[in-house]
Design an enzyme around this catalytic site. Structure first.
Site: not given
Length: 234
Positions: A9, A131
């Site tokens: 990330d 998500d």
């Protein structure tokens, strides 16, 4: 066999992890993105590397394209990229740069006609990131609520040639407390599209349990930075 996709990330070209997707929980990882690429690439069991442009996800446009392009040159492993991808031209730019797969989230959820067009244009190379807190889907870097139910939404995608659905339980993400096995298993049963589990994975036992649920792949975040996770794996 379940596939293993370690994650990188990025915020400001720095490898970080967030907890529950909260940007104020940013934690710098011990390895740089370049070091992580080299580390993960040594394992034959790693099928691909999962890279997310976190600021892109929040800002609604890709911010790390040039840096990710430079990372692509460091490995022969497949790479998938997500974060801020909202247009066909962005997808084409990533593919032209050698990226193997693109992940769309907010745009694909809010505009399923566009999602269908992209999936049919690039069959098997587009992944949808879904998500959720519980069964409630979130968008725009997990900061915006929707009125969409996880299962109702996913069931309507069955005719779209996606590479897979990446499901992240936001409440589990970054905590290394174990995945949400119950909802993940239910999601696998709710769709014919391959399901990729993300969030909370701690160790190989979690991977084995996900495999027993017929999960296609597991995205490993913080745990992938620990040597203990890879013990016995080649």
């Amino acid at each position: 066999m379940i596939e293993l996709w370690p994650a990188i990330d990025l915020i400001g070209s720095t490898s970080v992890r967030l907890t529950e997707g909260k940007y104020d929980s940013e934690e710098k990882m011990s390895r740089s993105a370049e070091e992580s690429i080299a580390y993960y690439s040594q394992f034959e069991c790693v099928n691909r590397i999962h890279i997310v442009d976190l600021i892109g996800a929040k800002a609604q446009y890709a911010r790390e394209f040039d840096y990710i392009k430079s990372l692509r040159r460091l490995t022969t492993k497949d790479i998938e990229v997500g974060g801020g991808i909202r247009t066909k031209s962005q997808i084409m730019d990533y593919f032209a740069a050698g990226i193997n797969y693109c992940i769309v989230g907010t745009k694909g959820i809010q505009d399923t006609d566009w999602l269908k067009e992209m999936a049919h244009t690039f069959p098997g190379r587009i992944y949808l990131s879904v998500d959720a807190y519980g069964e409630d889907i979130k968008v725009n870097g997990w900061e915006e609520d929707t009125e969409l139910n996880l299962f109702s939404f996913v069931r309507q995608l069955s005719d779209i040639p996606l590479g897979g659905i990446i499901y992240t339980d936001i409440a589990k993400d970054g905590k290394m407390s174990g995945p949400n096995f119950e909802l993940t298993g239910q999601l696998v049963k709710a769709t014919t599209i391959p399901v990729i589990a993300s969030g909370g994975i701690r160790h190989q036992q979690d991977i084995q349990r996900l495999a027993s649920l017929n999960v296609h792949a597991a995205i490993i975040g913080k745990a992938a930075h620990q040597a203990s996770f890879w013990e016995g794996l080649e």
